[in-house]
Scaffold this active site. Sequence first.
Site, short mmCIF file in Angstrom:
data_model
loop_
_atom_site.label_atom_id
_atom_site.label_comp_id
_atom_site.label_asym_id
_atom_site.label_seq_id
_atom_site.Cartn_x
_atom_site.Cartn_y
_atom_site.Cartn_z
N HIS A 351 63.40 38.97 67.18
CA HIS A 351 64.19 38.10 68.05
C HIS A 351 65.13 37.25 67.21
O HIS A 351 64.92 36.05 67.01
CB HIS A 351 63.27 37.24 68.91
CG HIS A 351 62.54 38.03 69.94
ND1 HIS A 351 61.23 38.43 69.81
CD2 HIS A 351 62.97 38.54 71.13
CE1 HIS A 351 60.87 39.14 70.87
NE2 HIS A 351 61.90 39.23 71.68
N HIS A 355 69.56 41.03 67.40
CA HIS A 355 69.05 41.44 68.71
C HIS A 355 69.97 40.90 69.81
O HIS A 355 70.30 41.61 70.77
CB HIS A 355 67.60 40.94 68.90
CG HIS A 355 67.09 41.09 70.29
ND1 HIS A 355 66.91 42.32 70.90
CD2 HIS A 355 66.73 40.16 71.23
CE1 HIS A 355 66.46 42.13 72.13
NE2 HIS A 355 66.34 40.84 72.36
N HIS A 393 70.42 35.07 75.50
CA HIS A 393 69.16 35.24 76.22
C HIS A 393 67.89 34.99 75.39
O HIS A 393 66.82 34.81 75.96
CB HIS A 393 69.09 36.64 76.85
CG HIS A 393 68.58 37.69 75.92
ND1 HIS A 393 69.36 38.24 74.94
CD2 HIS A 393 67.35 38.25 75.79
CE1 HIS A 393 68.64 39.09 74.25
NE2 HIS A 393 67.42 39.12 74.74
N ASP A 394 67.99 34.98 74.05
CA ASP A 394 66.80 34.69 73.24
C ASP A 394 67.04 33.53 72.28
O ASP A 394 66.34 33.38 71.27
CB ASP A 394 66.37 35.94 72.44
CG ASP A 394 65.43 36.84 73.25
OD1 ASP A 394 64.67 36.30 74.08
OD2 ASP A 394 65.49 38.07 73.07
N ASP A 505 67.91 44.44 77.45
CA ASP A 505 66.91 43.81 76.59
C ASP A 505 65.79 44.79 76.21
O ASP A 505 65.18 44.64 75.15
CB ASP A 505 66.33 42.59 77.34
CG ASP A 505 65.58 41.63 76.42
OD1 ASP A 505 65.85 41.64 75.20
OD2 ASP A 505 64.72 40.88 76.92
#
Length: 609
Positions: A351, A355, A393-394, A505
């Site tokens: 992560h 990514h 998103h992360d 994802d």
Amino acid sequence: MLASRSDSQLRSLENPDKQTMRGESSKRSDKLLEIPRKKLNMRLYTEQEQKIQNLINSKSVTISIIALVGIYAILIFVIVALEELMDETEFNNVSIILSWIELGILIVFILEIAVGLYAWGVMKYYKDKWLILDTLIILLSLFFVIFELADQKTSNVVKVIQAVFRFLRIFLLIRKAQTFRRLSTISTISTPAEKIVRFLSELKEVIELESMKLDIDYCIDKIGNNQLYQMGKLDEDNAEAMGWLNQSQQGKSSVRKIVTVDQQQQQKKVLANFQKLNIPKRVLELLDKQHDDLYIDPFECDKLSGGEGLVYLMLFLFENYNLYDVFLIKPKVVRSYFEEVMRGYQDNPYHNRVHAQDVAQTCNFLLNRCKFIEIGQLDEQDIACVLIAGAIHDYGHPGLTNAFLINSKNDLALTYNDQSVLEMFHPSQCFKIAWTNQKANIFESLTFQKYRRIRESIISMVLSTDMAHHASELAITNSRVAAPDFEPYGKDKQRLMDLVVHSSDVSNPTKSFEIYKQWTERVLTEFWLQGDKERELGLPISYLCNRYTTNMAEAQLGFIDYVVKPTFSCVLGFLPAFEPYLENLDKNKAKWQELVGYYKQQLASIQTQ
Ligand SMILES: [Zn+2]
């Protein structure tokens, strides 16, 4: 299907709430209970009939029948070949044996049809018109075989008909093979909601009463849209009640102007404007060639960019789709914002910033190459939201799962009350970046309404990446994609945008095996580091986090079957251009299958150390 509906049906589908408010629908259902079943002209299946239906539809019975059709096809070719090669008396002796085998196989086929007719009834069974042809071919084949066994001396004309007819039977093989393909691509996992929708659809087919069909449509619509517990529309004059109940929906969706992106025009503009973006030449060349390619190498992109791949990708895409106009900002604000986002990604094995870049780029593959922009009639604002959601998103991911954070009573879990902890944290931080650093505030020039819509859309997409909601959300999306009133460009658009980000994802297994394997090694390294921590703290070791028992290849086989395949089967339902890439899943599965033994040995050697 929509076209065949009468206007009154359509009206009632568009306005289901009105119906319920007046109580018409429930009154009608009460009345229906009083109508004898015969009058409704419906056929409800007995328990025994249902058992037989399930048995016939089971994978093992289907595979056995297909195997038999295969043997049958081979038999036909053998008969034709022997007839050519042997002299007449010799052939006649052999053909008797072959004819008896053929008779046996045909009897099995006849039995299959008879059992099907018993279980479904003639009308339902022959609803698939091809089955009539199948039955005809089998019955005529039976007639010819019995004719042949009873009397050896057939005339030349009969022989010719027989020969032509034999090849007709190949039809059967093609038909059965199609059934098999359908069976093997359909996921076997389903939720109660999917089962209920399937049951209701079947019920609709056996009922003739139009008003009841409308009621069933209403039920399917509400279940499929997850609106079972939503209030119907309130009277306009009851303003106070509306105020209380719609507090959370203030400023929601007004009609939005839809602008499709003229890509060719954009492309020319992009080339002219590239210079001002200060993207290194080799990175620019790579992005120009592969910005919407599923097979771009994200590690190579990151390396060429000196670790700034995420920033360059977002600058490139903002320019490509002219997204500056959505936010009324200059490229330097976009650059500052994504530099901050990139710096917030920790150096985790999985992560991390690469990514994030990978997911944003895969979103762009689905938007552009798989034509989601066209199918969902996405405007620039929608495109910007999808790409930003992919990139952030992360953000700030600690390399630990929600389960760990909850079990270890981490501050994040306490802040977000154990609910989608990380998925709440990521967007929350990314909105804070903008509002605490003026130079990086991409939202500053937006009107209040526009900002709310963008914020709502981005948060919805990031929340959709929480695996805890994967199965239930996917089931609802599947129901929507199959619904007669499915609108990828209207009421279903946000749900599909959510799925585009979530599927990106989990898209590693759809890519080339070399890239996919690197991601797998990284994600398991991250999981195993968490497992070590769990062991140290005396916490339960999470699934896949035990480095001494997790077989990397086996774990991936399960991930493909239970998560990735069902996800992309759903994507395929509204993005048919994805079809050629779906086979990568099977190819990669085969590669992992070969490696199961190798990883077993590795585990054994660690355990004996
Ligand atoms: Zn992710």
